[in-house]
Design an enzyme around this catalytic site. Structure first.
Site, PDB file in Angstrom:
ATOM      1  NE  ARG A 122      -1.289  11.418  -5.147  1.00 13.63           N
ATOM      2  CZ  ARG A 122      -1.143  10.939  -3.900  1.00 13.63           C
ATOM      3  NH1 ARG A 122      -0.802   9.678  -3.712  1.00 13.63           N
ATOM      4  NH2 ARG A 122      -1.299  11.708  -2.861  1.00 13.63           N
TER       5      ARG A 122
ATOM      6  CG  ASP B  38      -6.641   5.042  -9.705  1.00 17.20           C
ATOM      7  OD1 ASP B  38      -7.545   5.323 -10.506  1.00 17.20           O
ATOM      8  OD2 ASP B  38      -6.804   5.000  -8.468  1.00 17.20           O
ATOM      9  CG  HIS B  39      -1.120   2.734  -9.755  1.00 14.81           C
ATOM     10  ND1 HIS B  39      -1.003   4.027  -9.283  1.00 14.81           N
ATOM     11  CD2 HIS B  39      -1.433   1.968  -8.686  1.00 14.81           C
ATOM     12  CE1 HIS B  39      -1.237   4.030  -7.980  1.00 14.81           C
ATOM     13  NE2 HIS B  39      -1.505   2.797  -7.588  1.00 14.81           N
TER      14      HIS B  39
ATOM     15  NE  ARG C 119       9.963  10.608 -19.374  1.00 16.73           N
ATOM     16  CZ  ARG C 119      10.726   9.988 -20.282  1.00 16.73           C
ATOM     17  NH1 ARG C 119      10.370   9.969 -21.537  1.00 16.73           N
ATOM     18  NH2 ARG C 119      11.833   9.401 -19.911  1.00 16.73           N
TER      19      ARG C 119
ATOM     20  CD  GLU D 136     -14.008  -1.043  -2.429  1.00 18.75           C
ATOM     21  OE1 GLU D 136     -14.868  -0.751  -3.277  1.00 18.75           O
ATOM     22  OE2 GLU D 136     -12.787  -1.061  -2.647  1.00 18.75           O
TER      23      GLU D 136
ATOM     24  N   GLY E 154      -6.247  -3.015  -7.854  1.00 22.40           N
ATOM     25  CA  GLY E 154      -5.480  -2.191  -8.785  1.00 22.40           C
ATOM     26  C   GLY E 154      -4.016  -2.555  -8.856  1.00 22.40           C
ATOM     27  CG  HIS E 155       0.208  -1.661  -6.520  1.00 22.74           C
ATOM     28  ND1 HIS E 155       0.783  -0.437  -6.767  1.00 22.74           N
ATOM     29  CD2 HIS E 155       1.229  -2.538  -6.406  1.00 22.74           C
ATOM     30  CE1 HIS E 155       2.089  -0.575  -6.790  1.00 22.74           C
ATOM     31  NE2 HIS E 155       2.393  -1.831  -6.567  1.00 22.74           N
TER      32      HIS E 155
HETATM   33  N1  PXP Z   1     -10.661   0.185  -3.233  1.00 22.90           N
HETATM   34  C1  PXP Z   1     -10.479   1.470  -2.841  1.00 22.90           C
HETATM   35  C2  PXP Z   1     -11.621   2.177  -2.221  1.00 22.90           C
HETATM   36  C3  PXP Z   1      -9.240   2.126  -3.051  1.00 22.90           C
HETATM   37  O1  PXP Z   1      -9.082   3.399  -2.640  1.00 22.90           O
HETATM   38  C4  PXP Z   1      -8.197   1.425  -3.689  1.00 22.90           C
HETATM   39  C5  PXP Z   1      -6.902   2.115  -3.955  1.00 22.90           C
HETATM   40  O2  PXP Z   1      -7.119   3.210  -4.800  1.00 22.90           O
HETATM   41  C6  PXP Z   1      -8.441   0.104  -4.096  1.00 22.90           C
HETATM   42  C7  PXP Z   1      -9.673  -0.508  -3.836  1.00 22.90           C
HETATM   43  C8  PXP Z   1      -7.408  -0.715  -4.820  1.00 22.90           C
HETATM   44  O3  PXP Z   1      -6.314  -0.949  -3.996  1.00 22.90           O
HETATM   45  P1  PXP Z   1      -5.013  -1.645  -4.581  1.00 22.90           P
HETATM   46  O4  PXP Z   1      -4.459  -0.715  -5.624  1.00 22.90           O
HETATM   47  O5  PXP Z   1      -4.125  -1.799  -3.389  1.00 22.90           O
HETATM   48  O6  PXP Z   1      -5.454  -2.941  -5.189  1.00 22.90           O
END
Ligand code: PXP
Length: 241
Positions: free
Chosen positions: A49, A9-10, A18, A151, A211-212
């Site tokens: 977003r 996502d990020h 941009r 999850e 993700g992050h």
């Molecule tokens: N799992 C779910 C269901 C999420 O909503 C997210 C964040 O979008 C993540 C995992 C990943 O989280 P993080 O970006 O904190 O690793």
């Protein structure tokens, strides 16, 4: 084997800053796969977003491992998922003003709506998991809703300052109950290179979505290296599983 789902996502967050065409989340996804990711996860938010609909379409075409689409339990999102046909879908709660998904889905309170959404997607051959806090009532409700899996939201564990034993025990108990109810068990949210090992070692957990922390590391060392480092930790944690 413990699967690593990489949430890209990020990459789109940076692109949207941009509103141009780079960096490309699809390119990032393909590099993540090359480095050992077992799946790619994206969250199509109602406010768009970060990830946009064409991203999901392209990912659907190009991801070779598996595509997991996270979304709110709304009619619009269910219709989009029916169209995109990801391999997996994960229903998450969504509030517009939040920075990220802040808590688990209240499956218990929205039983009928969740069950209907699960049935629609599973009817199209999409495996559905529900993103829930590690609480017995939510796991039982997920089972009743007919989900393929859950999850487990690891945010409370990740955010706990100092000793995380109690929060880890909640995850262990939730994973064990979910498995007894024949739900597939995933976990995610807030996991990073420092806190992932104890969660990865929980025997019932077969998939982590991260993700992050991976993308933050990728800014410094590149996404392939960042994914390889996380994958190595998961392998280390699961050696005794
Ligand atoms: N799992 C779910 C269901 C999420 O909503 C997210 C964040 O979008 C993540 C995992 C990943 O989280 P993080 O970006 O904190 O690793």
């Amino acid at each position: 084997m413990l699967r690593l789902g990489v949430n890209v996502d990020h990459v789109a967050t940076l692109r949207q800053a941009r509103r141009i065409d780079m960096p490309d989340p699809v390119e990032a996804a393909l590099l993540a796969e090359k480095a050992g990711a077992d799946g790619i996860t994206v969250h199509l938010r109602e406010d768009r977003r970060h990830i946009q609909e064409p991203d999901v379409e392209l990912l659907r075409e190009r991801v070779q491992t598996k595509l997991n689409l996270e979304m709110a339990v709304t009619d619009e999102m269910v219709r989009l998922a029916e169209r995109f046909r990801p391999d997996d879908a994960c229903f998450v709660p969504e509030r517009r003003e939040e920075l990220t998904t802040e808590g688990g889905l209240n499956v218990l309170a929205h039983r009928a709506r969740v069950k209907e959404a699960v049935e629609r997607l599973q009817g199209k051959g999409i495996r559905v998991s529900l993103f829930i806090d590690p609480e017995a009532m939510q796991i039982e409700a997920s089972r009743e809703a007919g989900a393929h899996g859950v999850e487990i939201h690891t945010g409370r564990y990740c955010d706990a300052p100092g000793d995380k034993t109690r929060e880890l025990e909640q995850i262990v108990a939730a994973a064990s109950l979910a498995r007894r109810l024949e739900l597939e068990v995933h976990a995610g949210h807030g996991l990073n290179y420092q806190n992932v090992l104890p969660v990865a070692a929980v025997p019932q957990i077969v998939e982590l979505n991260i993700g992050h922390s991976i993308l933050a590391r990728a800014v410094m060392v590149g996404i392939e290296q960042a994914v390889r480092e996380m994958k190595a930790l998961l392998i280390k944690a699961t050696q005794g599983k």
